[in-house]
Design a protein around this motif. Structure first.
Motif, PDB file in Angstrom:
ATOM      1  N   ALA A  49     -10.391  43.837  36.136  1.00 50.29           N
ATOM      2  CA  ALA A  49      -9.473  42.721  35.928  1.00 50.29           C
ATOM      3  C   ALA A  49      -9.170  42.047  37.258  1.00 50.29           C
ATOM      4  O   ALA A  49      -9.150  42.693  38.307  1.00 50.29           O
ATOM      5  CB  ALA A  49      -8.177  43.222  35.296  1.00 50.29           C
ATOM      6  N   ILE A  50      -8.963  40.750  37.179  1.00 54.53           N
ATOM      7  CA  ILE A  50      -8.477  39.996  38.332  1.00 54.53           C
ATOM      8  C   ILE A  50      -7.049  39.571  37.997  1.00 54.53           C
ATOM      9  O   ILE A  50      -6.786  39.089  36.890  1.00 54.53           O
ATOM     10  CB  ILE A  50      -9.350  38.748  38.597  1.00 54.53           C
ATOM     11  N   ALA A  51      -6.153  39.784  38.943  1.00 53.11           N
ATOM     12  CA  ALA A  51      -4.768  39.358  38.740  1.00 53.11           C
ATOM     13  C   ALA A  51      -4.462  38.208  39.701  1.00 53.11           C
ATOM     14  O   ALA A  51      -4.085  38.437  40.860  1.00 53.11           O
ATOM     15  CB  ALA A  51      -3.821  40.533  38.974  1.00 53.11           C
ATOM     16  N   PRO A  52      -4.664  36.974  39.237  1.00 55.30           N
ATOM     17  CA  PRO A  52      -4.379  35.836  40.118  1.00 55.30           C
ATOM     18  C   PRO A  52      -2.869  35.689  40.325  1.00 55.30           C
ATOM     19  O   PRO A  52      -2.071  36.066  39.456  1.00 55.30           O
ATOM     20  CB  PRO A  52      -4.921  34.615  39.351  1.00 55.30           C
ATOM     21  N   GLY A  53      -2.528  35.118  41.464  1.00 60.13           N
ATOM     22  CA  GLY A  53      -1.129  34.783  41.727  1.00 60.13           C
ATOM     23  C   GLY A  53      -0.855  33.379  41.243  1.00 60.13           C
ATOM     24  O   GLY A  53      -1.050  33.056  40.063  1.00 60.13           O
ATOM     25  N   PHE A  54      -0.465  32.528  42.168  1.00 58.90           N
ATOM     26  CA  PHE A  54      -0.035  31.165  41.835  1.00 58.90           C
ATOM     27  C   PHE A  54      -1.181  30.220  42.208  1.00 58.90           C
ATOM     28  O   PHE A  54      -1.395  29.913  43.374  1.00 58.90           O
ATOM     29  CB  PHE A  54       1.218  30.881  42.661  1.00 58.90           C
ATOM     30  N   PHE A 107     -23.886  45.170  24.778  1.00 61.14           N
ATOM     31  CA  PHE A 107     -23.865  45.825  26.096  1.00 61.14           C
ATOM     32  C   PHE A 107     -24.274  47.297  25.973  1.00 61.14           C
ATOM     33  O   PHE A 107     -24.985  47.828  26.826  1.00 61.14           O
ATOM     34  CB  PHE A 107     -22.467  45.716  26.728  1.00 61.14           C
ATOM     35  N   MET A 108     -23.824  47.972  24.900  1.00 57.65           N
ATOM     36  CA  MET A 108     -24.184  49.389  24.718  1.00 57.65           C
ATOM     37  C   MET A 108     -25.694  49.548  24.566  1.00 57.65           C
ATOM     38  O   MET A 108     -26.302  50.413  25.192  1.00 57.65           O
ATOM     39  CB  MET A 108     -23.504  49.939  23.456  1.00 57.65           C
ATOM     40  N   ARG A 109     -26.271  48.671  23.727  1.00 54.47           N
ATOM     41  CA  ARG A 109     -27.714  48.753  23.477  1.00 54.47           C
ATOM     42  C   ARG A 109     -28.515  48.476  24.733  1.00 54.47           C
ATOM     43  O   ARG A 109     -29.513  49.125  25.018  1.00 54.47           O
ATOM     44  CB  ARG A 109     -28.120  47.733  22.409  1.00 54.47           C
ATOM     45  N   LYS A 110     -28.088  47.470  25.503  1.00 57.30           N
ATOM     46  CA  LYS A 110     -28.824  47.074  26.710  1.00 57.30           C
ATOM     47  C   LYS A 110     -28.567  48.041  27.866  1.00 57.30           C
ATOM     48  O   LYS A 110     -29.225  47.992  28.901  1.00 57.30           O
ATOM     49  CB  LYS A 110     -28.422  45.654  27.148  1.00 57.30           C
ATOM     50  N   ARG A 111     -27.547  48.869  27.707  1.00 58.14           N
ATOM     51  CA  ARG A 111     -27.143  49.813  28.747  1.00 58.14           C
ATOM     52  C   ARG A 111     -26.823  49.129  30.072  1.00 58.14           C
ATOM     53  O   ARG A 111     -27.108  49.623  31.155  1.00 58.14           O
ATOM     54  CB  ARG A 111     -28.213  50.894  28.941  1.00 58.14           C
ATOM     55  N   ARG A 112     -26.268  47.930  29.949  1.00 56.88           N
ATOM     56  CA  ARG A 112     -25.679  47.288  31.128  1.00 56.88           C
ATOM     57  C   ARG A 112     -24.775  46.157  30.671  1.00 56.88           C
ATOM     58  O   ARG A 112     -24.933  45.619  29.572  1.00 56.88           O
ATOM     59  CB  ARG A 112     -26.739  46.767  32.088  1.00 56.88           C
ATOM     60  N   GLY A 113     -23.857  45.778  31.532  1.00 53.44           N
ATOM     61  CA  GLY A 113     -22.945  44.691  31.210  1.00 53.44           C
ATOM     62  C   GLY A 113     -21.765  44.678  32.161  1.00 53.44           C
ATOM     63  O   GLY A 113     -21.428  45.699  32.767  1.00 53.44           O
ATOM     64  N   ARG A 114     -21.191  43.496  32.315  1.00 50.69           N
ATOM     65  CA  ARG A 114     -20.014  43.339  33.169  1.00 50.69           C
ATOM     66  C   ARG A 114     -18.931  42.641  32.356  1.00 50.69           C
ATOM     67  O   ARG A 114     -19.197  41.583  31.778  1.00 50.69           O
ATOM     68  CB  ARG A 114     -20.336  42.464  34.391  1.00 50.69           C
ATOM     69  N   ILE A 115     -17.757  43.220  32.328  1.00 49.81           N
ATOM     70  CA  ILE A 115     -16.619  42.561  31.682  1.00 49.81           C
ATOM     71  C   ILE A 115     -15.577  42.287  32.765  1.00 49.81           C
ATOM     72  O   ILE A 115     -15.180  43.199  33.501  1.00 49.81           O
ATOM     73  CB  ILE A 115     -16.033  43.435  30.552  1.00 49.81           C
ATOM     74  N   ILE A 116     -15.198  41.029  32.872  1.00 46.87           N
ATOM     75  CA  ILE A 116     -14.206  40.628  33.883  1.00 46.87           C
ATOM     76  C   ILE A 116     -13.057  39.962  33.139  1.00 46.87           C
ATOM     77  O   ILE A 116     -13.247  38.933  32.476  1.00 46.87           O
ATOM     78  CB  ILE A 116     -14.846  39.658  34.909  1.00 46.87           C
ATOM     79  N   ASN A 117     -11.903  40.581  33.181  1.00 42.68           N
ATOM     80  CA  ASN A 117     -10.746  40.065  32.457  1.00 42.68           C
ATOM     81  C   ASN A 117      -9.768  39.392  33.411  1.00 42.68           C
ATOM     82  O   ASN A 117      -9.400  39.972  34.439  1.00 42.68           O
ATOM     83  CB  ASN A 117     -10.043  41.207  31.722  1.00 42.68           C
ATOM     84  N   ILE A 118      -9.364  38.188  33.052  1.00 41.67           N
ATOM     85  CA  ILE A 118      -8.395  37.491  33.906  1.00 41.67           C
ATOM     86  C   ILE A 118      -6.987  37.840  33.420  1.00 41.67           C
ATOM     87  O   ILE A 118      -6.526  37.364  32.378  1.00 41.67           O
ATOM     88  CB  ILE A 118      -8.622  35.958  33.909  1.00 41.67           C
ATOM     89  N   SER A 119      -6.344  38.705  34.198  1.00 43.94           N
ATOM     90  CA  SER A 119      -4.959  39.088  33.922  1.00 43.94           C
ATOM     91  C   SER A 119      -4.063  38.153  34.736  1.00 43.94           C
ATOM     92  O   SER A 119      -4.349  36.953  34.836  1.00 43.94           O
ATOM     93  CB  SER A 119      -4.762  40.556  34.302  1.00 43.94           C
ATOM     94  N   SER A 120      -3.024  38.684  35.335  1.00 42.88           N
ATOM     95  CA  SER A 120      -2.121  37.882  36.184  1.00 42.88           C
ATOM     96  C   SER A 120      -1.214  38.853  36.924  1.00 42.88           C
ATOM     97  O   SER A 120      -0.924  39.943  36.413  1.00 42.88           O
ATOM     98  CB  SER A 120      -1.261  36.962  35.315  1.00 42.88           C
ATOM     99  N   ILE A 121      -0.720  38.440  38.086  1.00 41.63           N
ATOM    100  CA  ILE A 121       0.244  39.323  38.761  1.00 41.63           C
ATOM    101  C   ILE A 121       1.514  39.466  37.920  1.00 41.63           C
ATOM    102  O   ILE A 121       2.244  40.438  38.064  1.00 41.63           O
ATOM    103  CB  ILE A 121       0.602  38.830  40.190  1.00 41.63           C
TER     104      ILE A 121
END
Ligand code: NAD
Length: 258
Positions: free
Chosen positions: A193-198, A140-154
């Motif tokens: 981050a996305i914090a899903p519920g139930f 991602f650093m080399r390409k100078r773009r990128g998306r990181i999406i982390n699935i957390s939780s409430i």
């Protein structure tokens, strides 16, 4: 009304993008993979011990006209994760999106929680997110773009009796997301981050009936979420429309953690 040419009424466009999604043989990860593929993205995904479902997912994705491949790889193993990410880059070309979704639970009150169960949940959910982020970081650093999406939780926001290991891992993911956002922001890489519920998946189907009823009664919208609710949010965060959002945590929980 704004008319967007191209892919029908789809608001977001991921054509020509490649996403790595961990834990996408079933559940939320699979829904994210299907949503991204429907928007044109190629998908490389990982799972552990779920070969049959992974093969089904791979076939469903391929039938949608994108390149898709499932790999058995344990995200808690750094060397294996790095090796696989390098192979995916070799095979798919540039990777644009990483979704850290793989997660497990080993619930118990701290009094009865085995130390191994604490370690295991931290190792898959939190260290796995670190391992995958570290594995894609230079690319991602080399390409100078990128998306990181982390699935957390409430649960990482509000805690839960019987889930000290899981809550610690999911809270840790939020801290990591914000740190990565600060480290890589100048390289045009966002981390959210996305914090899903139930959410209705195998993970919540295995809950005792009483716990499920208690959880439902605490949701202002009085229903469980669907895997598509999470996938739609992930698609937004992966899209060009979200290019100035970083270090954010989006609750998708029907109001459960208000
Ligand atoms: P699930 O159990 O249905 O699927 C888990 C996926 O992760 C599977 O594909 C499995 O093969 C994979 N996986 C497990 N261990 C792995 C490892 N070590 N390495 C690589 N892959 C591994 O789970 P789900 O309900 O779809 O949950 C997905 C994510 O969403 C998890 O991080 C979970 O904590 C989070 N989440 C779920 C809910 C919910 O209500 N279901 C709520 C909040 C957050």
């Amino acid at each position: 009304m704004l008319l967007i040419e191209g892919r029908g009424n789809d608001m977001f466009e991921l054509t020509g993008k490649t996403a790595i999604i961990t834990g996408a043989s079933r559940g939320i990860g699979k829904a994210i993979a299907l949503k991204f593929a429907s928007l044109g993205a190629n998908i490389a995904f990982m799972h552990v011990g779920d070969g049959e479902k992974a093969a089904e997912t791979e076939a469903e994705l391929t039938a949608m006209g994108v390149k898709a491949k499932g790999f058995e790889c344990d995200v808690s193993d750094y060397e294996a994760s790095q090796k696989l990410v390098d192979e995916i880059i070799e095979e798919f070309g540039e990777v644009h999106i990483l979704v850290n979704n793989a997660g497990i639970v080993r619930d118990n009150l701290i009094l009865s929680m085995k130390v191994e169960d604490f370690d295991k949940v931290i190792s898959v959910n939190l260290k796995g997110t670190f391992n995958m982020t570290k594995s894609i970081y230079k690319h991602f650093m080399r390409k100078r773009r990128g998306r990181i999406i982390n699935i957390s939780s409430i649960i990482g926001l509000v805690g839960n009796a019987g889930q000290a290991n899981y809550a610690s891992a999911k809270a840790g993911i939020i801290g990591m997301t914000k740190s990565v956002a600060k480290e890589l922001g100048s390289r045009n890489v966002t981390a959210n981050a996305i914090a899903p519920g139930f959410i209705k998946t195998d993970m919540t189907d295995s809950m005792p009936e009483k716990a499920r009823e208690a959880a439902l009664s605490s949701i202002p919208m009085k229903r469980m979420g669907t895997v598509e609710d999470i996938a739609n949010t992930a698609a937004f965060l992966a899209s060009d429309e979200a290019s100035y959002i970083t270090g954010e945590v989006i609750r998708v929980d029907g109001g459960m953690a208000i």
